[in-house]
Structures are given as C-alpha cells and as structure tokens.
Write a protein that holds these residues in place. Structure first.
Motif, PDB file in Angstrom:
ATOM      1  N   THR A  28       0.822  -1.218   0.000  1.00 36.37           N
ATOM      2  CA  THR A  28       0.000   0.000   0.000  1.00 36.37           C
ATOM      3  C   THR A  28       0.850   1.259   0.000  1.00 36.37           C
ATOM      4  N   THR A  29       2.156   1.098   0.078  1.00 40.55           N
ATOM      5  CA  THR A  29       3.053   2.258   0.050  1.00 40.55           C
ATOM      6  C   THR A  29       4.391   1.838  -0.542  1.00 40.55           C
ATOM      7  N   HIS A  30       5.174   2.793  -0.963  1.00 40.37           N
ATOM      8  CA  HIS A  30       6.478   2.486  -1.537  1.00 40.37           C
ATOM      9  C   HIS A  30       7.470   2.101  -0.438  1.00 40.37           C
ATOM     10  N   PRO A  31       8.425   1.230  -0.750  1.00 42.59           N
ATOM     11  CA  PRO A  31       9.425   0.854   0.258  1.00 42.59           C
ATOM     12  C   PRO A  31      10.387   2.007   0.534  1.00 42.59           C
ATOM     13  N   VAL A  32      10.991   1.959   1.709  1.00 46.20           N
ATOM     14  CA  VAL A  32      12.004   2.970   2.057  1.00 46.20           C
ATOM     15  C   VAL A  32      13.409   2.386   1.992  1.00 46.20           C
ATOM     16  N   SER A  33      13.519   1.058   1.988  1.00 48.43           N
ATOM     17  CA  SER A  33      14.822   0.413   1.848  1.00 48.43           C
ATOM     18  C   SER A  33      14.632  -0.973   1.238  1.00 48.43           C
ATOM     19  N   VAL A  34      15.723  -1.466   0.642  1.00 44.17           N
ATOM     20  CA  VAL A  34      15.689  -2.775  -0.009  1.00 44.17           C
ATOM     21  C   VAL A  34      16.906  -3.569   0.423  1.00 44.17           C
ATOM     22  N   ASP A  71      27.486 -18.550 -11.977  1.00 48.35           N
ATOM     23  CA  ASP A  71      26.102 -18.085 -12.054  1.00 48.35           C
ATOM     24  C   ASP A  71      25.591 -17.732 -10.660  1.00 48.35           C
ATOM     25  N   LEU A  72      24.850 -16.624 -10.568  1.00 46.19           N
ATOM     26  CA  LEU A  72      24.337 -16.136  -9.295  1.00 46.19           C
ATOM     27  C   LEU A  72      22.830 -15.931  -9.358  1.00 46.19           C
ATOM     28  N   ILE A  73      22.223 -15.897  -8.192  1.00 45.94           N
ATOM     29  CA  ILE A  73      20.819 -15.520  -8.052  1.00 45.94           C
ATOM     30  C   ILE A  73      20.747 -14.366  -7.054  1.00 45.94           C
ATOM     31  N   PHE A  74      20.190 -13.252  -7.488  1.00 46.66           N
ATOM     32  CA  PHE A  74      19.998 -12.094  -6.616  1.00 46.66           C
ATOM     33  C   PHE A  74      18.570 -12.102  -6.079  1.00 46.66           C
ATOM     34  N   SER A  75      18.442 -11.767  -4.812  1.00 46.88           N
ATOM     35  CA  SER A  75      17.126 -11.664  -4.176  1.00 46.88           C
ATOM     36  C   SER A  75      16.994 -10.305  -3.515  1.00 46.88           C
ATOM     37  N   THR A  76      15.798  -9.744  -3.583  1.00 48.91           N
ATOM     38  CA  THR A  76      15.549  -8.451  -2.931  1.00 48.91           C
ATOM     39  C   THR A  76      14.333  -8.581  -2.025  1.00 48.91           C
ATOM     40  N   ARG A  77      14.422  -7.917  -0.886  1.00 54.53           N
ATOM     41  CA  ARG A  77      13.286  -7.854   0.048  1.00 54.53           C
ATOM     42  C   ARG A  77      13.100  -6.407   0.457  1.00 54.53           C
ATOM     43  N   ASN A  82       7.341   1.549   8.352  1.00 56.13           N
ATOM     44  CA  ASN A  82       7.098   1.009   9.703  1.00 56.13           C
ATOM     45  C   ASN A  82       7.728  -0.375   9.898  1.00 56.13           C
ATOM     46  N   ASN A  83       8.780  -0.629   9.084  1.00 55.95           N
ATOM     47  CA  ASN A  83       9.630  -1.816   9.249  1.00 55.95           C
ATOM     48  C   ASN A  83       8.895  -3.133   8.987  1.00 55.95           C
ATOM     49  N   VAL A  84       8.069  -3.124   7.976  1.00 58.41           N
ATOM     50  CA  VAL A  84       7.362  -4.340   7.573  1.00 58.41           C
ATOM     51  C   VAL A  84       7.914  -4.795   6.231  1.00 58.41           C
ATOM     52  N   PRO A  85       8.373  -6.061   6.114  1.00 57.37           N
ATOM     53  CA  PRO A  85       8.917  -6.536   4.841  1.00 57.37           C
ATOM     54  C   PRO A  85       7.795  -6.930   3.882  1.00 57.37           C
TER      55      PRO A  85
END
Length: 247
Positions: A28-34, A71-77, A82-85
């Motif tokens: 419901t909102t844009h992230p502030v960090s990844v 070969d690598l796999i990148f993951s983002t979270r 409010n610190n919710v992933p």
C-alpha cells in the motif's frame, strides 16, 4: 485450496497444496529500503549472502569475479517505513539470475621476458661511401614485441672508446665507418616489464663482430655478399603472440 480436518475437540489439521505460494497482501506504500542478497546457483535461499540495505533505485557495485563466482541468483526484500517486509522469507523474495557464459578467446600478448640475443651482427661495406652496413638478426626468443634497439661501436684495441647509436627494429642499418678498426655489437628492446640488468625490456649485448676501418686493405664484404648468407629471424621469434584467456 486448504483442507481442514473435522473438528474433533483436539488439534485441527490444515493441509495445503505445495504448488500454491504463500499469500502476501499487495503493498500500500512504496518501500524505504531494499535488502539485497546473492547466492550461487545450487545454494538454498537461506544460504544467501546479505550484501546490504539500499535505497530504492540505488546503484550497487559488487566485487564479482565471473570466472570464480559463476552463475548467481539475486534476491531483494523491500521494507516499509514502519519496518514491515514485503515477504517474510527469502524463499518468497523477488529473484533475478545472473548467468555467465565463459568463452575462450585469443588475444595479442606481450613478451614475458627481455629478448634472448646470442648471434653476432654481420658487417658489410656500403658501396661508394665510407659506411658500414650492419645486419642485426632478430632475437633467438621473445622478439614479437620489439620496439627498437642499439648499436655499440667500440675501438678494437681500446674498449674505453665507444659510442652507442639507436636503431629501428629493422635488420639493416647504415652507420659511418671509423678511421680505426672497431668491434660492433647490438641489443634489442621489447615490451616486457622485465629488467635483466640493462633496463626494462632490454636484452644483453650480442657477441661482437669486427669492422674494418676506412681504407683498410681488407675491407668488409659488399652488401650483396653479406645478405646472401644472412638470415634475419632464424628462430621465428618475431611471430605474433597469441594467448588463450577465459572471459
């Protein structure tokens, strides 16, 4: 589809199909960090390395060597203010592969060592002028990247009297005869980084050849005679270098 066993007064059992991913509500909102993670292909999500936390849209430089890391796999979270992933587990995180296709290519090389010089020059007499023609063989080895060379003209009976003249990487050089008998040697320089005692890229001096003075009763042979027996690159040291490297 969830299957719930009939309530019998004890613990209810919920069975879920493995093919159905965990449900996460839309953001419901844009992230502030990844958070950025990477792992090698074949590693489990829990084995991924946490690279760091970055602002959305940031450019990240990583110490990556394709020949060893493969070969690598990148993951983002993503994390909200409010610190919710966006996902609770890396198994459900957004992933993007980095695939490396190694190839073998041939590239131009540089001589690893200074030139190897073992042959004396051939001395001839220029026609109708008081000049020597000095024929300088190519190196025995490490001659592919020769840039230039030098001649050393030394008084035959007094080694303290000498001069050094620059020469191009060609086999034929004309220099003025001296009024005294001389000995002539040469050396080559290539593009190696080695310094064998004479400076970076310089070979040792060649063996000397005698050079008769102006008006000598037995002058050097004419150029036509000298060239007939002269071989410039007997060991093919000036052939192009090729190296095979992985990319």
């Amino acid at each position: 589809m969830d299957i719930v066993a009939k309530d019998s007064g004890g613990i209810n059992i919920v069975a879920r199909e493995e093919a159905i991913p965990r449900y996460y509500p839309p953001a419901t909102t844009h992230p502030v960090s990844v958070d950025l993670h990477w792992r090698k292909v074949g590693q489990k999500p829990g084995e991924a390395l946490h690279v760091g936390s970055f602002a959305p849209g940031a450019t990240v430089k990583l110490p990556y060597n394709p020949l060893t890391d493969g070969d690598l796999i990148f993951s983002t979270r993503s994390w909200s203010a409010n610190n919710v992933p966006d996902v609770s587990s890396l198994e459900d995180a957004y992933t993007r592969p980095l695939t490396v296709n190694p190839n073998i290519v041939s590239v131009g090389g540089i001589d690893e060592h200074v030139p190897t010089v073992t042959l004396a020059p051939t001395i001839a007499k220029a026609s109708a002028t008081d000049a020597w023609i000095v024929l300088t063989p190519a190196p025995d080895a490490y001659g592919a990247t020769i840039t230039d060379g030098q001649l050393r003209i030394e008084k035959a009976d007094d080694a303290s009297i000498f001069e050094v003249q620059p020469i191009s990487d060609s086999p034929t050089h004309q220099i003025d005869q001296k009024p005294y008998a001389s000995k002539i040697s040469y050396r080559w320089r290539n593009q190696s980084t080695e310094d064998a005692g004479g400076g970076r890229g310089w070979s040792a001096w060649s063996p000397q050849s005698s050079a008769a003075e102006i008006g000598a009763s037995v002058p050097p042979p004419p150029v036509s005679t000298a060239i007939s027996t002269f071989t410039y690159d007997a060991h093919d040291s000036r052939a192009a270098i090729e190296r095979e490297v992985s990319q």
